[in-house]
Design an enzyme around this catalytic site. Structure first.
Site, short mmCIF file in Angstrom:
data_model
loop_
_atom_site.label_atom_id
_atom_site.label_comp_id
_atom_site.label_asym_id
_atom_site.label_seq_id
_atom_site.Cartn_x
_atom_site.Cartn_y
_atom_site.Cartn_z
N TYR A 118 0.83 -1.20 0.00
CA TYR A 118 0.00 0.00 0.00
C TYR A 118 0.87 1.26 0.00
CZ TYR A 118 -4.73 -1.91 0.61
OH TYR A 118 -5.93 -2.51 0.43
N GLU B 227 -7.91 -3.92 8.90
CA GLU B 227 -6.59 -3.63 9.44
C GLU B 227 -6.68 -2.80 10.71
OE1 GLU B 227 -2.29 -1.80 8.01
OE2 GLU B 227 -4.12 -1.08 7.06
#
Length: 390
Positions: A128, A244
């Site tokens: 990411y 997450e």
């Protein structure tokens, strides 16, 4: 809000406790309890043990090979694992990318990727963050250009946790530059053994290369590895980020660290220090409050009510509690703590530094990251203000 566990849930807790106590390897348990670094094989060995039981995919529905547990059962499982000294399940495969594949992947992608995640055989990494694209993730620049039946990927990811061990990496890549930045992002699965993928370690303050830079130089990726639709990856990423940030709360790990803190304070002869004991009590109150918040969400899910959209709040409080626990462990350990884990190992071998103190400074440094990764706490406070407080 009913926070009492049912008889069935209590029986489930006992089942998990007995099984983990029997199957958790003693050498791994001892490393976790002493906060010593785990190797790739340590993590994979425990993952495979859980996979054989069908418990690595604890949050998965039965339709995809999971146990079909309720949210409460999953919470009890995680709590018993943490208190037993089991390693944290690395979330990148079973907790992060798997729900995205379940929700947006094709049946072929589900058959191809999910079994190896559930068994613990494949190590996944998360691609990411980039230089200049962390909390502002939509500004990412890694590009994937479609050429026939494959994409050609060029760019760089950074702060990629344990990428030196990764078999596969799920990446957000830019496939279009028109319109809003979020509109041109796609979700791509990349084999890390592909030509053109290179990993460069970043040594952290604790002396460990826990995070990495990952470079993509004309990496060819089959178009079949695109999840969902092209340019729709931002929507899929938001689902993953919610998993997450909830996972980062780590309330069960904090409960274990609290008990470790109390034991260390007594062993080091500082338990009678009223100021330190006050700080330990304040930490325990905050951990209990965080657990009540988690249980509040679970209670809402159990009763069929819509759960609160508080992933960001869980992340904020959980990460700050982890940092405070590390600080208090340092205070309890006093001047016997040392700066790096490699130095700690040397001094322990020399005989003047006992094992309980050796990892403390490394853990303290390492946990500075928790208020940054997964979206910095400053950004999360803005999100909470907008979505929860209104």
């Amino acid at each position: 809000m009913d926070l009492d566990f049912t008889e069935e849930e209590q029986a489930f807790r006992q089942e998990v406790r007995a099984w983990v106590g029997e199957h958790l390897p003693a050498d791994i348990r001892d490393k976790v309890r002493a906060a010593r670094a785990l190797t790739r094989e340590d993590n994979q060995r425990w993952a495979r043990i859980l996979g054989q039981k069908g418990w690595l995919a604890a949050g998965w529905p039965r339709a995809f090979g999971g146990p079909g547990w309720t949210a409460v059962q999953k919470h009890l499982f995680e709590e018993e694992c943490a208190l037993a000294g089991a390693p944290r399940i690395l979330p990148f495969g079973p907790v992060m990318v798997a729900p995205v594949i379940m929700a947006f992947g094709t049946p072929e992608q589900q058959r191809r990727f999910l079994p190896a995640i559930a068994s613990g055989e494949v190590w996944w990494s998360q691609g990411y963050s980039e230089p200049g694209a962390g909390s502002d993730l939509a500004s990412l620049k890694t590009r994937a250009e479609r050429r026939g039946d494959h994409y050609v990927v060029n760019g760089q990811k950074t702060w990629t946790t344990l990428a030196q061990h990764g078999d596969w990496i799920f990446c957000l890549v830019r496939t279009a530059s028109d319109g809003k930045p979020q509109a041109g992002i796609s979700f791509l699965l990349i084999d890390m053994k592909s030509p053109g993928v290179s990993v460069r370690p970043i040594v952290m303050l604790d002396g460990e290369p826990e995070v990495n830079e990952v470079f993509f130089d004309n990496v060819e990726v089959p178009a079949a590895n695109l999840i969902g639709e092209e340019n729709k990856g931002w929507s899929y990423a938001k689902l993953l980020l919610a998993h997450e940030r909830t996972n980062i709360a780590e309330v069960n790990r904090s409960k274990r660290e609290l008990e470790r803190l109390k034991a260390l304070a007594q062993a080091e002869g500082v338990w009678d220090d009223a100021r330190l004991r006050d700080q330990i009590a304040l930490l325990e109150v905050d951990i209990v409050a965080l657990e009540m918040l988690v249980l509040r969400v679970l209670s809402a899910e159990k009763s069929g009510k819509q759960s609160l959209d508080i992933a960001g709040l869980l992340k904020i409080r959980g990460s700050e509690i982890q940092q405070r626990a590390a600080e208090l462990l340092m205070l309890a350990g006093g001047p016997g703590t040392v700066a790096r884990r490699d130095e700690a190992a040397d001094t322990a071998a020399a005989g003047w530094q006992h094992d309980a103190l050796a990892p403390l400074m490394g853990s303290y440094f390492n946990l500075r990251k928790t208020t940054i990764y997964g979206g910095s706490n400053e950004v999360q406070r803005n999100i909470v203000a907008q979505t929860v407080l209104g």
